[in-house]
Design a protein around this motif. Structure first.
Motif, PDB file in Angstrom:
ATOM      1  N   GLU A   1       0.841  -1.190   0.000  1.00 40.04           N
ATOM      2  CA  GLU A   1       0.000   0.000   0.000  1.00 40.04           C
ATOM      3  C   GLU A   1       0.880   1.245   0.000  1.00 40.04           C
ATOM      4  N   TYR A   2       0.610   2.127  -0.966  1.00 42.80           N
ATOM      5  CA  TYR A   2       1.318   3.403  -1.076  1.00 42.80           C
ATOM      6  C   TYR A   2       0.281   4.524  -1.088  1.00 42.80           C
ATOM      7  N   GLN A   3       0.627   5.648  -0.454  1.00 43.53           N
ATOM      8  CA  GLN A   3      -0.302   6.781  -0.397  1.00 43.53           C
ATOM      9  C   GLN A   3       0.040   7.799  -1.487  1.00 43.53           C
ATOM     10  N   THR A   4      -0.996   8.322  -2.111  1.00 40.61           N
ATOM     11  CA  THR A   4      -0.842   9.338  -3.150  1.00 40.61           C
ATOM     12  C   THR A   4      -1.356  10.677  -2.621  1.00 40.61           C
ATOM     13  N   PRO A   5      -0.995  11.805  -3.235  1.00 40.37           N
ATOM     14  CA  PRO A   5      -1.340  13.129  -2.692  1.00 40.37           C
ATOM     15  C   PRO A   5      -2.845  13.404  -2.649  1.00 40.37           C
TER      16      PRO A   5
ATOM     17  N   ASP B   1       5.994  -2.667  -8.867  1.00 38.77           N
ATOM     18  CA  ASP B   1       5.238  -3.612  -9.694  1.00 38.77           C
ATOM     19  C   ASP B   1       3.767  -3.721  -9.304  1.00 38.77           C
ATOM     20  N   LYS B   2       3.476  -3.658  -8.006  1.00 42.97           N
ATOM     21  CA  LYS B   2       2.092  -3.820  -7.558  1.00 42.97           C
ATOM     22  C   LYS B   2       1.787  -2.759  -6.504  1.00 42.97           C
ATOM     23  N   TYR B   3       0.739  -2.008  -6.735  1.00 45.49           N
ATOM     24  CA  TYR B   3       0.308  -0.942  -5.824  1.00 45.49           C
ATOM     25  C   TYR B   3      -1.146  -1.149  -5.456  1.00 45.49           C
ATOM     26  N   PHE B   4      -1.486  -0.864  -4.186  1.00 48.08           N
ATOM     27  CA  PHE B   4      -2.904  -0.697  -3.839  1.00 48.08           C
ATOM     28  C   PHE B   4      -3.015   0.370  -2.776  1.00 48.08           C
ATOM     29  N   GLN B   5      -4.237   0.856  -2.586  1.00 48.39           N
ATOM     30  CA  GLN B   5      -4.497   1.895  -1.600  1.00 48.39           C
ATOM     31  C   GLN B   5      -5.993   1.912  -1.291  1.00 48.39           C
TER      32      GLN B   5
END
Length: 591
Positions: A163-167, A211-215
């Motif tokens: 899991e990565y956070q975006t602005p 390679d793999k992102y979710f949030q």
């Protein structure tokens, strides 16, 4: 002993009889049995019955408490008499005799009752949402929502996603809805925007080599409200993957959602086979791109049976280009009373009516009845019956014209017929992938070509497809429908700058405009962008289905009303003069 509680209000059982305990919670209900007070004490976890009589030092104080007072009691656990045991409560075998009481928070007269199932106006419920949320159904819905999100996270991690956070504060980017703009203090006259979705950022994450992102992503759109849509913000399970094709995305998200629906669906059937239906076929068969497959009815084109027939309205319609006649089969709907009711439904939807034929047994065999049957004759009527696979006791309804003009009503009619005739299967979650969306559409008046769906999708056939008829170009775009709602939307993305320029050129956007509006993405595609794709699943709608609610506000903690107002916090509100001056803004009064 702890300052507020030794146990929750759901924890005590017969094993605790004789113990001295401390409980804290809200007064759910008070019952005065002539010198003996019984109180149902409630917290987030459950309810415990406490009682007090004149022998207790706490009796005089306990007589003063009312519904929704927050209190702490000390007392001893007693076994209920066998005939007084309440099997519906985990604490139903015991009660607590109160010896000491502390009022933690008194309550004024309540604008809405927490105990019971009374219906209150939505305005009252939203203005006093903190009281509304105390009700058992709302506590269950919010707990369900939290558990669903936790389950999604676990399942995504188990599939190798991080899991990565975006602005949250970013640039304006057209996603099909209006932006919420945020004025910049440091750059007077310029504005940020709240993201409609993390779309561009998650694509840039793929270009960055993750390679793999979710949030679990918040999204902000200034939209008109509907029962299944918030007018301001919502949450989605957002994911993106590199080096994938369309089927890879399907194979990734299907077990995640299947698992969530099996875990929280309360035993309802969860379809394991998810058919892939083209956008064109979905519109034809179901009148919508989010069909409810619990309803077995499939519409069919029956134009040839009316071409040159005695039914002049349809016959003349078919002389016009781009028109057709569609039939909605209605198994078991073969009565004049039901047919007239459906005709009235069509008139309420703004159509002149809806033609029908129904088949009945006249003793000497089957007979087709209704105005259409008389006008087109027995041979055509029989051909229609055979095409639709209908028999005695069944009916069919007919709509004609240019499909886009009547498809929506036809889809509604199909839903109503399925409900009224009990054809729609309850206690089931039926999923379908809708695929092969057209990228472009043509304005009937101006003839101009513009995007019909996601402009960032990879065209099927790549650059070669864009060199042909734009209206024939389909994208690698897909939606997931469940029980008549769109739950997921996604695409394999266009990752090649030359295809991006050509795709926007066909819709009338020049290279300078593309670079201006989507500069970060366009530039990134020049530095070794991988093929990538993904999707986003609407958490609010998923929980709405699992909770068996008809309105999305029932599964959101603090929703806006239908006018995009927060009645509890009084938002939107007027800015102060100082705030406006600091931002270099002036509000122009509306005439």
């Amino acid at each position: 002993m702890h300052a507020y509680r030794s146990h929750t209000c759901a924890a005590l059982t017969a094993a605790n009889v004789g113990e001295t305990v401390r409980l804290s919670g809200w007064v759910h209900r008070v019952r005065d049995h002539g010198g003996v007070l019984f109180i149902d004490l409630r917290d987030h976890f459950g309810v415990t019955q406490v009682l007090c009589d004149g022998d207790s030092a706490a009796f005089a104080e306990l007589e003063k408490v009312r519904s929704e007072w927050c209190i702490r009691i000390d007392g001893s656990v007693k076994a209920r008499a066998p005939e007084l045991v309440n099997p519906k409560l985990p604490t139903g075998e015991i009660e607590v005799y109160v010896r000491e009481l502390e009022v933690l928070g008194a309550a004024d007269e309540l604008p809405l009752m927490v105990f019971g199932d009374q219906e209150y106006p939505e305005e009252t419920r939203l203005r006093y949402r903190y009281l509304d949320l105390r009700r058992e159904a709302m506590q269950q819905n919010m707990t369900l929502r939290s558990d669903v999100v936790a389950s999604m996270r676990r399942r995504m991690w188990d599939k190798g996603f991080r899991e990565y956070q975006t602005p949250i504060i970013t640039a304006s980017s057209p996603e099909g809805a209006r932006d919420f703009l945020v004025p910049s203090r440091l750059h007077p006259g310029k504005f940020y925007a709240l993201p409609q979705a993390p779309q561009l950022f998650k694509q840039l994450i793929m270009v960055s080599g993750f390679d793999k992102y979710f949030q679990i992503a918040p999204c902000f759109r200034d939209e008109d409200p509907r029962a299944d849509r918030s007018p301001t913000d919502f949450y989605q399970l957002d994911l993106e993957m590199s080096f994938v094709e369309q089927q890879d995305v399907f194979d990734t998200i299907q077990p995640v959602l299947t698992g969530v629906f099996e875990e929280f669906g309360g035993g309802r059937k969860v379809d394991q086979e998810w058919p892939q239906i083209s956008y064109k076929d979905s519109a034809l068969w179901y009148g919508t791109d989010k069909p409810d497959l619990r309803n077995p009815i499939k519409m069919q084109v029956v134009s040839e049976h009316f071409r040159g027939s005695g039914f002049a309205i349809f016959a003349k319609l078919l002389e016009q280009e781009g028109t057709e006649i569609r039939a909605i089969p209605a198994p078991t709907g073969g009565s004049r009373k039901f047919c007239d009711r459906m005709n009235a439904f069509a008139q309420k939807e703004g159509l002149p009516g809806m033609g029908y034929i129904f088949w009945r047994d006249q003793g000497e065999g089957m007979e087709a009845a209704g105005p259409l049957a008389k006008n087109i004759g027995p041979e055509r009527t029989e051909a229609i019956r055979q095409q639709l696979g209908l028999g005695v006791g069944d009916a069919a309804f007919f709509l004609g014209g240019k499909p886009k003009a009547f498809e929506k009503v036809a889809g509604k009619a199909r839903d109503v017929i399925g409900e009224e005739l009990n054809l729609t299967e309850k206690d089931r979650f039926a999923f379908a992938w809708i695929v092969d969306f057209p990228i472009y559409e043509q304005d009937e008046e101006t003839g101009a070509i513009d995007f019909e769906h996601n402009p960032f999708s990879m065209p099927q056939g790549g650059m070669d497809a864009l060199n042909g008829d734009p209206l024939a170009v389909k994208g690698y775009q897909y939606d997931l429908a469940c029980n008549g709602y769109e739950l997921v939307s996604g695409a394999i993305r266009n990752h090649k700058p030359e295809i991006m320029l050509k795709a926007f050129e066909l819709a009338g956007y020049g290279e300078d405009e593309v670079k201006s509006r989507f500069g970060a993405l366009f530039n990134a595609f020049h530095y070794g962008a991988p093929p990538h794709g993904g999707c986003a699943a609407g958490i609010d709608r998923i929980v709405m289905l699992l909770a068996d609610e008809a309105n999305i506000r029932e599964v959101m903690m603090f929703p806006m009303n239908q006018r995009a107002e927060d009645l509890m916090m009084d938002a939107p509100s007027d800015p102060t003069s100082d705030q406006l001056m600091e931002l270099g803004l002036r509000v122009i009064p509306q005439e």
